[in-house]
Every structure is written in C-alpha cells, then in structure tokens.
Design a protein around this motif. Sequence first.
Motif, short mmCIF file in Angstrom:
data_model
loop_
_atom_site.label_atom_id
_atom_site.label_comp_id
_atom_site.label_asym_id
_atom_site.label_seq_id
_atom_site.Cartn_x
_atom_site.Cartn_y
_atom_site.Cartn_z
N SER A 49 -2.16 3.75 -3.46
CA SER A 49 -2.27 2.80 -3.53
C SER A 49 -1.13 1.72 -3.15
CB SER A 49 -2.36 2.27 -5.64
OG SER A 49 -1.59 3.21 -5.58
N VAL A 51 0.71 2.01 -0.98
CA VAL A 51 0.38 1.05 0.57
C VAL A 51 -0.30 -0.70 0.66
CG1 VAL A 51 -2.07 2.34 1.12
CG2 VAL A 51 -0.06 2.20 3.21
N ILE A 52 -0.97 -1.02 -0.39
CA ILE A 52 -1.06 -2.37 -0.53
C ILE A 52 -0.97 -3.20 -0.55
CG2 ILE A 52 -3.20 -3.47 -1.42
CD1 ILE A 52 -4.28 -1.00 -2.83
N LYS A 53 0.31 -2.49 -0.86
CA LYS A 53 1.92 -3.93 -1.29
C LYS A 53 2.83 -3.81 0.14
CE LYS A 53 1.33 -5.65 -4.75
NZ LYS A 53 0.38 -7.13 -5.03
N GLY A 54 2.34 -2.81 1.44
CA GLY A 54 2.79 -2.19 2.25
C GLY A 54 4.51 -1.50 2.00
N THR A 82 -8.76 1.17 2.65
CA THR A 82 -8.58 -0.48 3.77
C THR A 82 -9.19 -1.02 3.75
OG1 THR A 82 -11.08 0.99 4.73
CG2 THR A 82 -8.42 1.66 5.43
N TYR A 84 -8.26 -3.15 0.95
CA TYR A 84 -7.15 -3.42 0.18
C TYR A 84 -6.68 -4.05 1.27
CZ TYR A 84 -10.65 -3.17 -3.55
OH TYR A 84 -11.40 -3.04 -4.42
N VAL A 85 -5.54 -2.98 2.04
CA VAL A 85 -5.14 -3.40 3.20
C VAL A 85 -5.44 -4.39 4.08
CG1 VAL A 85 -3.49 -2.13 5.04
CG2 VAL A 85 -4.28 -0.71 2.64
N ASN A 86 -4.20 -5.65 4.23
CA ASN A 86 -4.20 -6.11 5.39
C ASN A 86 -3.29 -6.43 6.84
OD1 ASN A 86 -6.22 -7.84 4.06
ND2 ASN A 86 -5.39 -8.80 2.16
N ASP A 87 -2.06 -5.53 6.23
CA ASP A 87 -1.37 -5.36 7.12
C ASP A 87 -2.02 -4.70 8.75
OD1 ASP A 87 0.97 -5.10 8.65
OD2 ASP A 87 2.33 -4.40 7.26
N THR A 90 -0.10 -1.40 9.39
CA THR A 90 -0.90 0.14 8.51
C THR A 90 -1.72 0.98 9.48
OG1 THR A 90 0.28 -1.19 6.23
CG2 THR A 90 -1.18 0.57 6.06
N LYS A 142 3.55 1.53 9.67
CA LYS A 142 3.44 2.45 8.67
C LYS A 142 2.04 3.18 8.41
CE LYS A 142 5.39 -1.66 6.21
NZ LYS A 142 5.37 -2.32 6.67
#
Length: 403
Positions: A49, A51-54, A82, A84-87, A90, A142
């Motif tokens: 989790s 990774v959601i915040k980078g 995926t 929840y990941v906006n970057d 990543t 990332k």
Amino acid sequence: MSEFLDKIFNKVASGETIFKNRYVLSIDYIPEKILFRDEQIKKIGEILSPVIKGLKPSNLLLYGKTGTGKTMVAKYVINKLTNYVNDKATMFLYLNCRLNGTPYKVLSEIGNSIGIKIPFTGLSINEVQNRIFNALKEKSIKLILVLDEIDFLVNSPSKKEVGNDILYRFTRYDSLMNTNDSFVAIVGISNDLRFMEYLDGRVQSSLRSEEVLFPPYSVEELKMILNERVKEAFVEGAVSDEIISLIAAYSGSEHGDARRAVDLLRVSGELAEREGAKTIEERHVKEALKNIEKDKVSEAIASLPVHEKSVLYAITFFPQGETTGHVYIKYQEICNALGLQPLTQRRISSIINELDMLGLVSAPVINRGRHGRSKKIQLTINKQQVIEALRSDESFRMLLDRA
C-alpha cells in the motif's frame, strides 16, 4: 471425414454446449471474490500500500506449493491497487521466470516493458542491467516487479551465479543508482519452499523483507472453490455434486492444488462435450486425469532450451541407462546434426542434474567397484512421449524425420 467435420462444426454453430463461460476455467481468470485467502490478501495489500503515496514498499516473497493461489492473489491485489495509484511513473510488471527461460530473457522483457530495446543476444548481463537501471532513473520510474517462479533464476548450477547477481542488484537499485525519485520493489513468487537456500547470503538479507505463506487447500475448500466455478462456467445440471467431490478428492489428496482441480474440471467438460454428453461423468474425469498428466510432461519438454532438448534426446538412445560419458558422445552427434556447437561435458553434467530435478530423467550415482563412481542416466518417462514433445521444435522435427 467431411461428415465428421460437419457434425462437429454444426454442433458448435447450433450452440449445443454444456459450457456457459469457458473463460472462468482458464488460468488467467481472477474471481471477484477469492475464497480462503483473506489473510494473504490483507497482508499483501498492507505491504504494498505505500506505493499509493509514491513510497517504496518492502520486498515480498509469496511461498506455497503449486495451485495454492499465489499468482492469482498477487494479480488480484495489484489490479485493485492500480485503481488507487495516480502517478504515471509507477509501473506494475508481471513476469514468469520459467516461461521466459533464461535470466537474459527475463531482463530483456523488463527492458522492453520500460521502453528500451534489448537485442536478442550479444550483450553481457551487466550491460543489460545497466541499460535498464539508467532508463529507470532517467524516467523516474517506480517499479513493482512481480517475478513468478522466481526460483527458476537460481535453482540450477548454470544459472545460480547470474541469478543471484540479478536479484542482488535489483534489490539494491536505489543505493546503486543513488536516487530517491525512482525505486524497484520485488514481489517474488515461488513453489519451492527451499528457494532461499539457492540464494547467496547477501541476496537473502536484501530480498527477505516480508514473507506470505500459502497453505494447500483442503478437499472441502476445493469443493467450495469448484462449486463457485461450476455456477459460472457450466449450464445448470451439467456438473453434479458427486463429480465436484470426485475432482476435489483427486486434486486435494496430494497437494491441495486448486489449479489442478480447475484444469481437471475444464478438461472433463471438454471431453463430455465432444461426445455430445449433457453431463460430466466419472469416466470423463478419469480420462481427463490421464490427459493432464501427459500434457504437463510435454509442456515441460517443449519449454526446454535447445541444448537441454539435445541431452534429453541423447538419453532416449539408452533405455537401460548409461554413464555421462556415453550420453555426452551421443549428445555431440545430435549437436553436429543440428548444426550446434556442443557444450562441455562438465556443462552437460549440470544439465543432466537439471533434467533430474524436473523429474524427466533419473541420474543416481552408482559404485562401479575399481572403476569408481559414476551416474547411471535413464528416462523416467516414456520415450515416445519425449519424441512427440520434441516434434514441436522444427529443428528436432527434421532430425526425427530423418531418423
């Protein structure tokens, strides 16, 4: 013959089938609800989790025998993650190390996935890794790298040193490249509970951050898993509770293997459908069981590199078993016929060990008295099965046709 084909094609065209949705029984299908794996899903989700915040999550190893849900759960969690990941920098990358065959091919797939061209051959492992690392840093990527059957990178003498070096450098990527904008986190998946024994101490300490164990399914759990698949995959009434219990018993008696259970259900259904049966019967299940065992061996042989195939073919010439030296002479003849440069006898001895680990040959060391100790090498499977599997390779097909 035309009448037989017309009958087959008309049956398909008319929609007469016991299947409702075949995809539900495929290896790629991921149920919306995965039974009996809540604990593993929760732990993997918690570990990945950040990774959601980078942020870089811990490296992770998923252990368990074949068919215990490791790959399915890993893909399930990553698919949810995926959302929840906006970057855009990543990346989630899944690779099967056994299917890719060699450490070089694994690296090549990683390179292609991040947008750099890696030639089929010609570069050193270090050069390929350097190109990948430079691209990761330049693009601030990332990377969550899922390596399924990760033990295939290091589980043989020929791959151990290279595989250990790859894993060490990837787990140390951040410090080696001196970057805070990019990282590599590894999710390793292994069927081999001895996997850590193949690793150097330096790799063990950097890779072994978090572990999740997947226990085998019980027969009762397999019955419930199969029951859910039957509801989605087959028309009502095509699969009885007795057949579900039989398939669960076959699949759960040894390893609690859900993948084997679902495969057995699928093949049983296909056999029933081909003969126009409205339901799966016990005889379909027993015939499917034979087919699956045969297909597993054929798949293993077909996926071998060419020199491993050549050694295996050489062993077929000695039904009573033979020493490494005699097998090597026959292997050299096969290489000459195929236009290959033979490997050294020492390397062939390592390949024989690998074939032994796969269960394709037996190579015990025997005492020959004053002649010393040597290996007696012979097939553990039917010779004709080896020949049929080798025919999938065009080079061997031509060689076998001349034999």
